[in-house]
Design an enzyme around this catalytic site. Structure first.
Site, short mmCIF file in Angstrom:
data_model
loop_
_atom_site.label_atom_id
_atom_site.label_comp_id
_atom_site.label_asym_id
_atom_site.label_seq_id
_atom_site.Cartn_x
_atom_site.Cartn_y
_atom_site.Cartn_z
N GLU A 62 0.80 -1.22 0.00
CA GLU A 62 0.00 0.00 0.00
C GLU A 62 0.84 1.27 0.00
O GLU A 62 0.51 2.23 -0.69
CB GLU A 62 -0.94 0.04 1.22
CG GLU A 62 -1.72 1.34 1.22
CD GLU A 62 -2.81 1.42 2.27
OE1 GLU A 62 -2.85 0.59 3.18
OE2 GLU A 62 -3.61 2.36 2.14
N ASP A 79 -0.48 -5.19 3.19
CA ASP A 79 -0.99 -4.00 3.87
C ASP A 79 -0.30 -3.97 5.22
O ASP A 79 -0.58 -4.79 6.10
CB ASP A 79 -2.51 -4.07 4.03
CG ASP A 79 -3.09 -2.71 4.36
OD1 ASP A 79 -2.33 -1.86 4.88
OD2 ASP A 79 -4.29 -2.48 4.11
N ILE A 81 -0.37 -1.88 7.77
CA ILE A 81 -1.37 -1.71 8.83
C ILE A 81 -2.72 -1.52 8.13
O ILE A 81 -2.94 -0.52 7.45
CB ILE A 81 -1.08 -0.50 9.75
CG1 ILE A 81 0.28 -0.63 10.44
CG2 ILE A 81 -2.19 -0.38 10.81
CD1 ILE A 81 0.64 0.49 11.41
N ASP A 82 -3.58 -2.49 8.28
CA ASP A 82 -4.94 -2.34 7.76
C ASP A 82 -5.80 -1.90 8.94
O ASP A 82 -5.96 -2.64 9.91
CB ASP A 82 -5.45 -3.68 7.19
CG ASP A 82 -6.83 -3.51 6.58
OD1 ASP A 82 -6.99 -2.62 5.73
OD2 ASP A 82 -7.75 -4.23 7.00
N THR A 84 -5.53 1.82 9.73
CA THR A 84 -4.62 2.86 10.23
C THR A 84 -5.34 3.86 11.13
O THR A 84 -4.79 4.30 12.14
CB THR A 84 -3.93 3.58 9.04
OG1 THR A 84 -3.12 2.63 8.37
CG2 THR A 84 -3.07 4.74 9.49
N ASP A 206 -6.04 -4.84 0.85
CA ASP A 206 -7.02 -4.94 1.93
C ASP A 206 -7.50 -6.39 2.10
O ASP A 206 -7.86 -6.79 3.21
CB ASP A 206 -8.26 -4.08 1.65
CG ASP A 206 -7.95 -2.59 1.54
OD1 ASP A 206 -7.18 -2.09 2.38
OD2 ASP A 206 -8.48 -1.93 0.62
C1 IPD Z 1 -9.03 0.54 5.19
C2 IPD Z 1 -9.68 -0.39 6.17
C3 IPD Z 1 -11.15 -0.04 6.31
C4 IPD Z 1 -11.85 -0.08 4.98
C5 IPD Z 1 -11.14 0.75 3.95
C6 IPD Z 1 -9.69 0.36 3.85
P1 IPD Z 1 -6.46 1.19 5.64
O1 IPD Z 1 -7.65 0.23 5.06
O2 IPD Z 1 -9.58 -1.73 5.77
O3 IPD Z 1 -11.84 -0.93 7.15
O4 IPD Z 1 -13.17 0.41 5.15
O5 IPD Z 1 -11.80 0.58 2.72
O6 IPD Z 1 -9.04 1.16 2.91
O7 IPD Z 1 -6.50 2.46 4.85
O8 IPD Z 1 -6.71 1.39 7.08
O9 IPD Z 1 -5.26 0.36 5.34
CA CA Z 2 -6.15 -1.40 4.07
CA CA Z 3 -3.04 0.28 5.28
#
Ligand code: IPD
Ligand code: CA
Ligand code: CA
Length: 254
Positions: A62, A79, A81-82, A84, A206
């Site tokens: 990412e 990813d 940190i999913d 963030t 994701d």
């Molecule tokens: C997000 C998270 C979130 C989802 C978003 C993602 P990120 O990833 O997974 O739950 O609703 O669509 O982009 O930006 O925290 O890596």
């Molecule tokens: Ca993510």
């Molecule tokens: Ca992320």
């Protein structure tokens, strides 16, 4: 290979846990799309350590300006940190997600929730596990479902449709939840902690790692158009057991 990847993801989890008040928060062109120095640190760590496990592999991650396309051969989709926003707020619901594709087919997935020390992992054909225990997707109906959904926080134009759909689903299920980490949402469906998850836009990092865990746990994932997921594209995603997915598509088309 799986064990080596798990080991590296656990080490990345230790980096996550060193986070202090100085998170080095920056925005990525919008006030709600944030990145911290830990996202970058963890991605750099994963890139350099995973390269040693699969020399010559490529990466789709990412953060940064690196390669954003899936390649043939071995390709890690990461990813760092999913969730963030959860991480920044101390909400303690985020994941480090690593998927490995071979010739564009997902073969390994490792997703770590460092706050709860929950490690989800799977290798194609070998079942899915949470902390060493085999996991399965639930087989309940929508009426018995706990439903997770994502709000597409970086695409506000989809909010109305998302909440409209969610209101319809809310009346048909037990309850709905918005967790804030798509990777964990999919792993929760894979482990029967929840029964359905959907979001109108996701990036491959994701869902890549979690998708292997879901399919090995007997669950199904597809786009809102009933197409197969493609890690080369930005798409919608819905996952669950077949009964729940059928009901979901019925509501979506109503
Ligand atoms: C997000 C998270 C979130 C989802 C978003 C993602 P990120 O990833 O997974 O739950 O609703 O669509 O982009 O930006 O925290 O890596
Ligand atoms: Ca993510
Ligand atoms: Ca992320």
């Amino acid at each position: 290979m799986l064990n080596k990847i798990i080991d590296i993801v656990k080490q990345a989890g230790e980096i996550y846990k060193t986070a202090n008040d100085d998170l080095g928060i920056e925005d990525k062109g919008s006030a709600v799309n944030l990145v911290t120095k830990y996202d970058k640190m963890i991605q750099d760590f994963l890139f350099s350590e995973l390269e040693k496990v699969v020399p010559g592999c490529s990466f789709l991650g990412e953060e940064g300006d690196g390669n954003k396309k899936l390649t043939d051969g071995y390709c890690f989709i990461i990813d760092p940190i999913d969730g963030t926003t959860n991480f920044i707020k101390g909400f303690q619901h985020s994941a480090i997600s690593v998927g490995l594709a071979k010739n564009k087919e997902m073969i390994i997935g490792v997703v770590l929730d460092p706050d709860l020390n929950n490690l989800f992992y799977a290798e194609k054909g070998k079942g899915a596990f949470l902390n060493g225990k085999l996991i399965h997707c639930s087989d309940c109906n929508l009426e018995q479902s706990l439903v997770l959904f994502g709000t597409c926080p970086y695409e506000h134009e989809l909010a109305h449709k998302t909440f409209e759909l969610t209101e319809k689903i809310f009346y048909k299920a037990i309850e709905v939840r918005r967790g804030g980490s798509a990777a964990l949402d999919i792993c929760y469906v894979a482990s029967g902690k929840a029964d359905l998850y959907y979001e109108m836009i996701l990036r491959p990092w994701d869902w890549a790692g979690a998708s292997v865990i879901l399919s090995e746990a007997g669950g199904y994932a597809a786009t809102f158009e009933k197409e197969e997921l493609d890690a080369d594209k930005i798409t919608s995603l819905v996952c669950g057991n077949q009964k729940v997915l059928e009901k979901f598509y019925g509501i979506l088309e109503s």
